[in-house]
Design a protein around this motif. Sequence first.
Motif, PDB file in Angstrom:
ATOM      1  N   TRP A 299       0.868  -1.178   0.000  1.00 38.00           N
ATOM      2  CA  TRP A 299       0.000   0.000   0.000  1.00 38.00           C
ATOM      3  C   TRP A 299       0.900   1.221   0.000  1.00 38.00           C
ATOM      4  O   TRP A 299       1.698   1.409   0.919  1.00 38.00           O
ATOM      5  CB  TRP A 299      -0.912   0.004   1.216  1.00 38.00           C
ATOM      6  N   ASN A 300       0.797   2.018  -1.041  1.00 37.71           N
ATOM      7  CA  ASN A 300       1.674   3.190  -1.200  1.00 37.71           C
ATOM      8  C   ASN A 300       3.143   2.814  -1.040  1.00 37.71           C
ATOM      9  O   ASN A 300       3.938   3.548  -0.456  1.00 37.71           O
ATOM     10  CB  ASN A 300       1.316   4.284  -0.195  1.00 37.71           C
TER      11      ASN A 300
ATOM     12  N   ALA B 102      -2.176   9.025  14.993  1.00 35.96           N
ATOM     13  CA  ALA B 102      -2.146   9.029  13.528  1.00 35.96           C
ATOM     14  C   ALA B 102      -3.507   8.675  12.952  1.00 35.96           C
ATOM     15  O   ALA B 102      -3.944   9.244  11.938  1.00 35.96           O
ATOM     16  CB  ALA B 102      -1.077   8.065  13.021  1.00 35.96           C
TER      17      ALA B 102
ATOM     18  N   ALA C 100      -5.888  11.000  10.612  1.00 39.07           N
ATOM     19  CA  ALA C 100      -6.363  10.514   9.318  1.00 39.07           C
ATOM     20  C   ALA C 100      -7.878  10.601   9.218  1.00 39.07           C
ATOM     21  O   ALA C 100      -8.432  10.966   8.170  1.00 39.07           O
ATOM     22  CB  ALA C 100      -5.893   9.072   9.095  1.00 39.07           C
TER      23      ALA C 100
ATOM     24  N   ASP D 259      -8.861  14.214   8.677  1.00 36.81           N
ATOM     25  CA  ASP D 259      -8.587  14.621   7.295  1.00 36.81           C
ATOM     26  C   ASP D 259      -9.679  14.130   6.343  1.00 36.81           C
ATOM     27  O   ASP D 259     -10.009  14.804   5.359  1.00 36.81           O
ATOM     28  CB  ASP D 259      -7.226  14.089   6.843  1.00 36.81           C
ATOM     29  N   LYS D 260     -10.239  12.938   6.626  1.00 32.24           N
ATOM     30  CA  LYS D 260     -11.293  12.384   5.779  1.00 32.24           C
ATOM     31  C   LYS D 260     -12.675  12.914   6.152  1.00 32.24           C
ATOM     32  O   LYS D 260     -13.647  12.649   5.445  1.00 32.24           O
ATOM     33  CB  LYS D 260     -11.301  10.849   5.857  1.00 32.24           C
TER      34      LYS D 260
ATOM     35  N   GLN E 250      -8.927   2.491   5.069  1.00 32.67           N
ATOM     36  CA  GLN E 250      -8.075   3.585   4.614  1.00 32.67           C
ATOM     37  C   GLN E 250      -7.423   4.300   5.795  1.00 32.67           C
ATOM     38  O   GLN E 250      -6.230   4.617   5.770  1.00 32.67           O
ATOM     39  CB  GLN E 250      -8.899   4.575   3.795  1.00 32.67           C
ATOM     40  N   ILE E 251      -8.197   4.544   6.828  1.00 33.29           N
ATOM     41  CA  ILE E 251      -7.670   5.246   8.005  1.00 33.29           C
ATOM     42  C   ILE E 251      -6.651   4.369   8.739  1.00 33.29           C
ATOM     43  O   ILE E 251      -5.618   4.862   9.200  1.00 33.29           O
ATOM     44  CB  ILE E 251      -8.838   5.650   8.925  1.00 33.29           C
TER      45      ILE E 251
ATOM     46  N   LEU F 137      -4.684   2.061   7.428  1.00 33.38           N
ATOM     47  CA  LEU F 137      -3.457   2.054   6.627  1.00 33.38           C
ATOM     48  C   LEU F 137      -2.701   3.365   6.753  1.00 33.38           C
ATOM     49  O   LEU F 137      -1.467   3.380   6.886  1.00 33.38           O
ATOM     50  CB  LEU F 137      -3.790   1.768   5.165  1.00 33.38           C
ATOM     51  N   THR F 138      -3.424   4.466   6.737  1.00 36.78           N
ATOM     52  CA  THR F 138      -2.776   5.770   6.874  1.00 36.78           C
ATOM     53  C   THR F 138      -2.135   5.915   8.242  1.00 36.78           C
ATOM     54  O   THR F 138      -1.052   6.501   8.376  1.00 36.78           O
ATOM     55  CB  THR F 138      -3.807   6.890   6.652  1.00 36.78           C
TER      56      THR F 138
ATOM     57  N   PRO G 217       1.988   6.920   8.293  1.00 38.51           N
ATOM     58  CA  PRO G 217       1.707   8.344   8.130  1.00 38.51           C
ATOM     59  C   PRO G 217       2.783   9.023   7.288  1.00 38.51           C
ATOM     60  O   PRO G 217       3.963   8.650   7.330  1.00 38.51           O
ATOM     61  CB  PRO G 217       1.726   8.879   9.567  1.00 38.51           C
ATOM     62  N   THR G 218       2.374  10.021   6.523  1.00 38.03           N
ATOM     63  CA  THR G 218       3.339  10.727   5.665  1.00 38.03           C
ATOM     64  C   THR G 218       3.880  11.951   6.387  1.00 38.03           C
ATOM     65  O   THR G 218       3.285  12.459   7.321  1.00 38.03           O
ATOM     66  CB  THR G 218       2.659  11.163   4.367  1.00 38.03           C
TER      67      THR G 218
END
Length: 235
Positions: A52-53, A136, A140, A143-144, A226-227, A229-230, A234-235
């Motif tokens: 993932w990413n 994190a 996330a 943000d969503k 999604q949350i 995984l983020t 985290p980026t």
Amino acid sequence: MTIHIGAKPGDIAETVLMPGDPRRAKWAAEQFLTDPVCVNDLRGMLGYTGTWNGNRVTIHGSGMGMPSLSIYANELLRDYGAKTLIRIGSTGAMQPHVGLRDLVIAMTCSSVSTPSSTIFRELSFAPCADYGLLRAAADAAADKGVATHIGGIYSSDTFYDERPDLNEQMTRHGILAVEMEAAELYTLAARHGARALAVLTVSDHLITGDALEGRERESSFADMVQIALTAAFPT
């Protein structure tokens, strides 16, 4: 391979998402991972590893209840070198302000008993989430724009519960929601020096009796995955 996981050495990533339902593991892997490969199907419990990413991830079922999760989490941590375990699953709301489709991130997990209870004897161990993962995940979710509640949950060892008095006390003491696995997950992560978190979607409500339909569950669960995984990367 272990008694319950047929994966070969190196097949399991250090980060593992753990839904209860093996079919949900398959769905999440196909929806979110690049080039997912089935690494386990022993006893019908499915596990997939992909990326993932650009980050290597395994999504592996845990089964229903703390005894089942304990088996898979122990083997993932002890035999396959997993370092981060994130439970993704459904939960039943226990507070009026927690709604269907909302996200619950478990800071702590209360329980009557867990498979690890005999280790502690008279001690009431307090299982809690890894703070870095929790923060994190909260970021996330914000943000969503997903409605999110962070706090204590209740990990029950029965599905068909006949203790309305206990549920009343959980609600009275601010417990957000009930599920069946996270308390043991958090305990095992502490024992093995790993990180753990439970990111849960409210699928039904113990107070109102409302519940999501099948298609509604799938769309809401996508946000949860999604949350999670983020939060793990985290980026």
